[in-house]
Design an enzyme around this catalytic site. Structure first.
Site, PDB file in Angstrom:
ATOM      1  N   ARG A 216       2.122  -6.793 -12.430  1.00  0.00           N
ATOM      2  CA  ARG A 216       3.233  -6.925 -11.644  1.00  0.00           C
ATOM      3  C   ARG A 216       3.575  -8.233 -11.090  1.00  0.00           C
ATOM      4  O   ARG A 216       2.572  -8.911 -10.415  1.00  0.00           O
ATOM      5  CB  ARG A 216       3.131  -5.880 -10.659  1.00  0.00           C
TER       6      ARG A 216
ATOM      7  N   TYR B  62       3.824  -3.423   5.502  1.00  0.00           N
ATOM      8  CA  TYR B  62       2.847  -4.816   4.979  1.00  0.00           C
ATOM      9  C   TYR B  62       3.289  -5.309   3.784  1.00  0.00           C
ATOM     10  O   TYR B  62       2.877  -6.110   3.229  1.00  0.00           O
ATOM     11  CB  TYR B  62       1.298  -4.396   4.822  1.00  0.00           C
ATOM     12  N   LYS B  63       4.491  -4.597   2.970  1.00  0.00           N
ATOM     13  CA  LYS B  63       4.747  -5.129   1.725  1.00  0.00           C
ATOM     14  C   LYS B  63       5.936  -6.145   2.039  1.00  0.00           C
ATOM     15  O   LYS B  63       5.746  -7.320   2.606  1.00  0.00           O
ATOM     16  CB  LYS B  63       5.350  -4.160   0.701  1.00  0.00           C
TER      17      LYS B  63
ATOM     18  N   ASP C 219      11.548   7.064   0.204  1.00  0.00           N
ATOM     19  CA  ASP C 219      10.125   6.277   0.596  1.00  0.00           C
ATOM     20  C   ASP C 219      10.424   4.959   0.314  1.00  0.00           C
ATOM     21  O   ASP C 219      10.761   4.370  -0.919  1.00  0.00           O
ATOM     22  CB  ASP C 219       9.059   6.413  -0.228  1.00  0.00           C
TER      23      ASP C 219
ATOM     24  N   PHE D  64       4.533   7.187  -6.213  1.00  0.00           N
ATOM     25  CA  PHE D  64       3.277   6.591  -5.800  1.00  0.00           C
ATOM     26  C   PHE D  64       2.218   7.594  -5.496  1.00  0.00           C
ATOM     27  O   PHE D  64       2.628   8.633  -5.033  1.00  0.00           O
ATOM     28  CB  PHE D  64       3.644   5.949  -4.523  1.00  0.00           C
TER      29      PHE D  64
HETATM   30  C1  LIG Z   1       2.564   1.068  -0.910  1.00  0.00           C
HETATM   31  C2  LIG Z   1       3.281   2.652  -0.862  1.00  0.00           C
HETATM   32  C3  LIG Z   1       2.614   3.542   0.023  1.00  0.00           C
HETATM   33  C4  LIG Z   1       1.358   3.086   0.861  1.00  0.00           C
HETATM   34  O1  LIG Z   1       0.942   4.417   1.580  1.00  0.00           O
HETATM   35  P1  LIG Z   1      -0.219   3.879   2.834  1.00  0.00           P
HETATM   36  O2  LIG Z   1      -0.284   5.105   3.490  1.00  0.00           O
HETATM   37  O3  LIG Z   1       0.737   2.901   3.748  1.00  0.00           O
HETATM   38  O4  LIG Z   1      -1.246   3.275   2.084  1.00  0.00           O
HETATM   39  C5  LIG Z   1       3.213   4.811  -0.193  1.00  0.00           C
HETATM   40  N1  LIG Z   1       4.146   5.277  -1.108  1.00  0.00           N
HETATM   41  C6  LIG Z   1       4.805   4.144  -1.634  1.00  0.00           C
HETATM   42  C7  LIG Z   1       6.068   4.339  -2.449  1.00  0.00           C
HETATM   43  C8  LIG Z   1       4.364   3.008  -1.656  1.00  0.00           C
HETATM   44  O5  LIG Z   1       4.778   1.910  -2.504  1.00  0.00           O
END
Ligand SMILES: *Cc1c(COP(=O)(O)O)cnc(C)c1O
Length: 428
Positions: free
Chosen positions: A388, A239-240, A214, A142
């Site tokens: 997705r 939040y996911k 992560d 990500f």
């Molecule tokens: C959604 C996601 C993030 C989001 O980072 P934020 O700081 O919460 O915006 C980071 N890493 C991964 C792998 C994600 O899927």
């Protein structure tokens, strides 16, 4: 007697569709988790397949927030820090998340964003392995994970090596004794591919490196065993799949064995051993409390805490089994209904290799996702051409997925979408 090719295709598709409808009905009727859907306030007439980006509203959240605002803040005022447990909330919510990721209490703290927690975790990992110059991460990670790996490496004089998960063993065989930390996600955020967290963690440890995970796309969707696997550090968002709401606090897990030596880069007063004392210097609190930074976002923490009650009494192995049934069913829909109209499924068919989303590629992903949303089916896309479809076993049905696939097929077949590439900016 001959049949026109188009008629034959339509006939075949129609039969496939009937079989899929019957299968969806049977799988949903046999679903022991179906009543959990009532723990969410899903809008009428909407098929929501974007809970891997923003989980929907859990029914427990509105009353909890009303209480937090009107009684706790409105009436009890500052006395709430002690009287309503606000001060301990990051640890309490951390433990509730810990229960979902296989962490015994006292090792997980909630707060800040995933990005901030990644910065903390990567910095702490580098400090725990000061004699090792390499930070290994996934080139397909990500974006924020990639950017922060570069930032922490720059600050600490490390070098980043980008190694896909399937090349890690080979890389470590050559350079393992120079690696401080390996930073990966168990699930690829674009393709939905699931990696072998146990094997990768073991490989990192054999090389004497730390394993940082992560869990954004895994927590709440699969049973995780961070303690059992000996994971060193982990982060994730609220939040996911945890459905804690927009901008919900993230979390940091650090294995207890690292606490005494855990150096955090942001030494805020909430992580001080004596936060209300007169000290002129920073002395970290014992335990995971040292990973606290500043005053936590209490309203968001209490919303997340209420959201997590959607998991009360829920066995994550059953969540995983239903998640696989859902993604497996959607892959079958994709093969029968969508591949013939130009979609390429990219999520592995092997259940051991897929997380809780299905990704399809199509050159007009953006326009197709927009057209689908106009029909009440909410999915999303990631550049350049990934559609997705996130499933959450707590509320998604097989029928939802058939509805999504049939609508998408109809849109593609009719060409009823805007073929222009996406404009820059957020996409839904
Ligand atoms: C959604 C996601 C993030 C989001 O980072 P934020 O700081 O919460 O915006 C980071 N890493 C991964 C792998 C994600 O899927």
């Amino acid at each position: 007697m001959t049949t026109a090719p188009s008629a034959r295709t339509a006939h075949a598709t129609g039969r496939a569709h009937t079989a899929l409808r019957e299968l969806a009905a049977r799988l949903d009727a046999d679903d022991a988790l179906a009543p959990l859907r009532e723990r969410f306030l899903l809008p009428e007439g909407v098929v929501y397949l974007d809970g891997n980006s923003l989980g929907p509203l859990p029914a427990a959240v509105p009353p909890a927030l009303t209480d937090a605002v009107t009684r706790q803040w409105g009436t009890d005022l500052i006395g709430s820090w002690n009287g309503n447990g606000w001060w301990e909330a990051p640890l309490r919510v951390g433990d509730a998340i810990g229960a979902l990721i296989g962490a015994a209490p006292g090792q997980t703290v909630a707060g800040d964003s995933t990005s901030v927690q990644l910065f903390t975790a990567l910095s702490a990992a580098a400090a725990l392995r000061p004699d090792r110059p390499l930070l290994v991460t996934d080139p397909g990670h990500f974006p924020t994970d990639r950017y922060l790996a570069d930032a922490v490496a720059g600050q600490r004089g490390l070098e980043v090596r980008r190694v896909p998960p399937d090349g890690l063993a080979r890389f470590l065989a050559a350079e393992g004794d120079r690696v401080a930390v390996v930073s990966y996600s168990p699930v690829d955020f674009r393709t939905g591919e699931l990696y072998d967290m146990e094997a990768l963690t073991r490989a990192a440890h054999r090389a004497g490196a730390l394993a940082l995970w992560d869990l954004c796309h895994a927590a709440g969707a699969l049973p995780l065993r961070v303690d059992d696997l000996g994971v060193d550090l982990a982060v994730g968002c609220g939040y996911k799949f945890l459905s804690g709401g927009p901008g919900a606090p993230a979390y940091l897990y650090a294995a207890r064995r690292h606490h005494a030596a855990l150096e955090t880069p942001l030494t805020g007063w909430n992580g001080h051993a004596d936060p209300f004392g007169p000290s002129r210097r920073y002395t970290p609190a014992p335990g995971i409390s040292r990973a606290r930074i500043g005053t936590p976002p209490i309203l968001s923490l209490l919303a997340l805490e209420a959201a997590l009650t959607a998991f009360d009494g829920v066995d994550l192995t059953r969540v995983r089994a239903k998640g696989l049934s859902l993604t497996g069913f959607f892959l079958r829909c994709a093969g029968e209904l969508l591949a013939p109209v130009g979609f390429t499924p990219v999520t592995p068919a092997d259940p051991d290799r897929r997380g809780s989303q299905v990704a399809l590629r199509h050159p007009h992903a953006h326009g197709l996702v927009r057209a689908l949303a106009e029909r009440g089916v909410i999915a999303d896309m990631r550049a350049p051409d990934f559609l997705r479809f996130g499933v959450n076993a707590l509320y998604t049905t097989h029928h939802d997925l058939l509805t999504a696939a049939l609508n998408l097929r109809d849109i593609a077949r009719a060409g009823a979408y805007d073929p222009a590439p996406p404009a820059p900016g957020p996409v839904t």
